[in-house]
Design a protein around this motif. Structure first.
Motif, PDB file in Angstrom:
ATOM      1  N   ASP A  21      40.984  37.449  49.914  1.00  0.00           N
ATOM      2  CA  ASP A  21      39.955  37.005  48.982  1.00  0.00           C
ATOM      3  C   ASP A  21      39.469  35.601  49.346  1.00  0.00           C
ATOM      4  O   ASP A  21      38.269  35.337  49.339  1.00  0.00           O
ATOM      5  CB  ASP A  21      40.497  37.039  47.560  1.00  0.00           C
ATOM      6  CG  ASP A  21      39.410  36.830  46.529  1.00  0.00           C
ATOM      7  OD1 ASP A  21      38.408  37.563  46.590  1.00  0.00           O
ATOM      8  OD2 ASP A  21      39.581  35.948  45.677  1.00  0.00           O
ATOM      9  N   ALA A  22      40.406  34.715  49.677  1.00  0.00           N
ATOM     10  CA  ALA A  22      40.020  33.357  50.094  1.00  0.00           C
ATOM     11  C   ALA A  22      39.221  33.404  51.390  1.00  0.00           C
ATOM     12  O   ALA A  22      38.231  32.670  51.555  1.00  0.00           O
ATOM     13  CB  ALA A  22      41.271  32.497  50.264  1.00  0.00           C
ATOM     14  N   LEU A  28      44.632  36.744  41.461  1.00  0.00           N
ATOM     15  CA  LEU A  28      45.600  37.268  42.419  1.00  0.00           C
ATOM     16  C   LEU A  28      46.734  36.278  42.661  1.00  0.00           C
ATOM     17  O   LEU A  28      47.896  36.666  42.802  1.00  0.00           O
ATOM     18  CB  LEU A  28      44.909  37.614  43.734  1.00  0.00           C
ATOM     19  CG  LEU A  28      44.126  38.914  43.733  1.00  0.00           C
ATOM     20  CD1 LEU A  28      43.272  39.013  44.983  1.00  0.00           C
ATOM     21  CD2 LEU A  28      45.066  40.099  43.649  1.00  0.00           C
ATOM     22  N   TYR A  29      46.428  34.982  42.712  1.00  0.00           N
ATOM     23  CA  TYR A  29      47.461  33.972  42.900  1.00  0.00           C
ATOM     24  C   TYR A  29      48.439  33.970  41.723  1.00  0.00           C
ATOM     25  O   TYR A  29      49.651  33.939  41.919  1.00  0.00           O
ATOM     26  CB  TYR A  29      46.840  32.581  43.063  1.00  0.00           C
ATOM     27  CG  TYR A  29      47.859  31.487  43.149  1.00  0.00           C
ATOM     28  CD1 TYR A  29      48.599  31.310  44.317  1.00  0.00           C
ATOM     29  CD2 TYR A  29      48.113  30.660  42.072  1.00  0.00           C
ATOM     30  CE1 TYR A  29      49.558  30.319  44.396  1.00  0.00           C
ATOM     31  CE2 TYR A  29      49.073  29.670  42.142  1.00  0.00           C
ATOM     32  CZ  TYR A  29      49.795  29.499  43.308  1.00  0.00           C
ATOM     33  OH  TYR A  29      50.743  28.528  43.367  1.00  0.00           O
ATOM     34  N   CYS A  32      45.276  38.003  48.062  1.00  0.00           N
ATOM     35  CA  CYS A  32      44.772  36.674  47.708  1.00  0.00           C
ATOM     36  C   CYS A  32      44.246  35.973  48.950  1.00  0.00           C
ATOM     37  O   CYS A  32      43.194  35.330  48.923  1.00  0.00           O
ATOM     38  CB  CYS A  32      45.889  35.859  47.056  1.00  0.00           C
ATOM     39  SG  CYS A  32      45.360  34.269  46.445  1.00  0.00           S
ATOM     40  N   GLY A  33      44.962  36.079  50.060  1.00  0.00           N
ATOM     41  CA  GLY A  33      44.504  35.483  51.316  1.00  0.00           C
ATOM     42  C   GLY A  33      43.198  36.092  51.795  1.00  0.00           C
ATOM     43  O   GLY A  33      42.302  35.385  52.254  1.00  0.00           O
ATOM     44  N   LEU A  35      34.522  35.813  43.505  1.00  0.00           N
ATOM     45  CA  LEU A  35      35.593  35.729  44.497  1.00  0.00           C
ATOM     46  C   LEU A  35      36.606  34.652  44.122  1.00  0.00           C
ATOM     47  O   LEU A  35      37.814  34.838  44.288  1.00  0.00           O
ATOM     48  CB  LEU A  35      35.012  35.451  45.884  1.00  0.00           C
ATOM     49  CG  LEU A  35      34.305  36.623  46.557  1.00  0.00           C
ATOM     50  CD1 LEU A  35      33.609  36.163  47.830  1.00  0.00           C
ATOM     51  CD2 LEU A  35      35.299  37.728  46.876  1.00  0.00           C
ATOM     52  N   LEU A  36      36.126  33.537  43.607  1.00  0.00           N
ATOM     53  CA  LEU A  36      37.034  32.473  43.201  1.00  0.00           C
ATOM     54  C   LEU A  36      37.915  32.914  42.037  1.00  0.00           C
ATOM     55  O   LEU A  36      39.135  32.692  42.045  1.00  0.00           O
ATOM     56  CB  LEU A  36      36.230  31.230  42.818  1.00  0.00           C
ATOM     57  CG  LEU A  36      37.019  29.967  42.568  1.00  0.00           C
ATOM     58  CD1 LEU A  36      37.804  29.567  43.810  1.00  0.00           C
ATOM     59  CD2 LEU A  36      36.084  28.849  42.162  1.00  0.00           C
ATOM     60  N   THR A  59      50.577  37.028  41.976  1.00  0.00           N
ATOM     61  CA  THR A  59      51.557  36.880  43.049  1.00  0.00           C
ATOM     62  C   THR A  59      52.730  36.031  42.608  1.00  0.00           C
ATOM     63  O   THR A  59      53.894  36.388  42.820  1.00  0.00           O
ATOM     64  CB  THR A  59      50.898  36.236  44.288  1.00  0.00           C
ATOM     65  OG1 THR A  59      49.793  37.036  44.684  1.00  0.00           O
ATOM     66  CG2 THR A  59      51.873  36.127  45.437  1.00  0.00           C
ATOM     67  N   GLY A  73      40.505  35.282  43.312  1.00  0.00           N
ATOM     68  CA  GLY A  73      41.579  34.571  44.001  1.00  0.00           C
ATOM     69  C   GLY A  73      42.560  33.940  43.033  1.00  0.00           C
ATOM     70  O   GLY A  73      43.776  33.979  43.241  1.00  0.00           O
ATOM     71  N   LEU A  97      35.723  34.422  50.601  1.00  0.00           N
ATOM     72  CA  LEU A  97      34.974  33.310  50.019  1.00  0.00           C
ATOM     73  C   LEU A  97      34.511  32.348  51.103  1.00  0.00           C
ATOM     74  O   LEU A  97      33.352  31.916  51.109  1.00  0.00           O
ATOM     75  CB  LEU A  97      35.822  32.588  48.977  1.00  0.00           C
ATOM     76  CG  LEU A  97      35.162  31.409  48.259  1.00  0.00           C
ATOM     77  CD1 LEU A  97      33.917  31.870  47.517  1.00  0.00           C
ATOM     78  CD2 LEU A  97      36.125  30.756  47.305  1.00  0.00           C
TER      79      LEU A  97
END
Length: 90
Positions: free
Chosen positions: A22-23, A57-58, A19-20, A50-51, A61, A54, A26
């Motif tokens: 991915d951010a 994935l968040y 997730c990190g 990408l958003l 997680t 994210g 972006l």
């Protein structure tokens, strides 16, 4: 024992790192778009993907983390009950 458990790496750690990344991708794409290196049309297609990645994935997680915490609490509860049963039986 799983190789990841041996190294104390949980699945939610991996999903959080993804997730990190991915951010970061972006933010990087935004910088390239502002500098003119990335065409606006490509950025318009890339940024929502990408958003969305994210966000997914968040959520993954957080679900994995909650499941892991639930599993730990359940194991602690079972251990406490086993101690109580041992004391009563002894």
């Amino acid at each position: 024992m799983m190789p990841l458990d041996y190294r104390r790496i949980k699945r939610h750690h991996i999903a959080g790192a993804a997730c990190g990344l991915d951010a970061l991708a972006l933010l990087s794409a935004t910088g390239y778009c502002e500098s003119g290196a990335l065409p606006l049309g490509l950025y318009a297609a890339l940024a929502p993907a990408l958003l969305l990645g994210g966000v997914i994935l968040y959520q993954l997680t957080m679900r994995l983390y909650r499941d892991d915490r639930r599993r730990q609490r359940r194991a602690e509860r079972v251990a406490r009950l086993d101690k109580i049963k041992e004391r009563r039986g002894a």
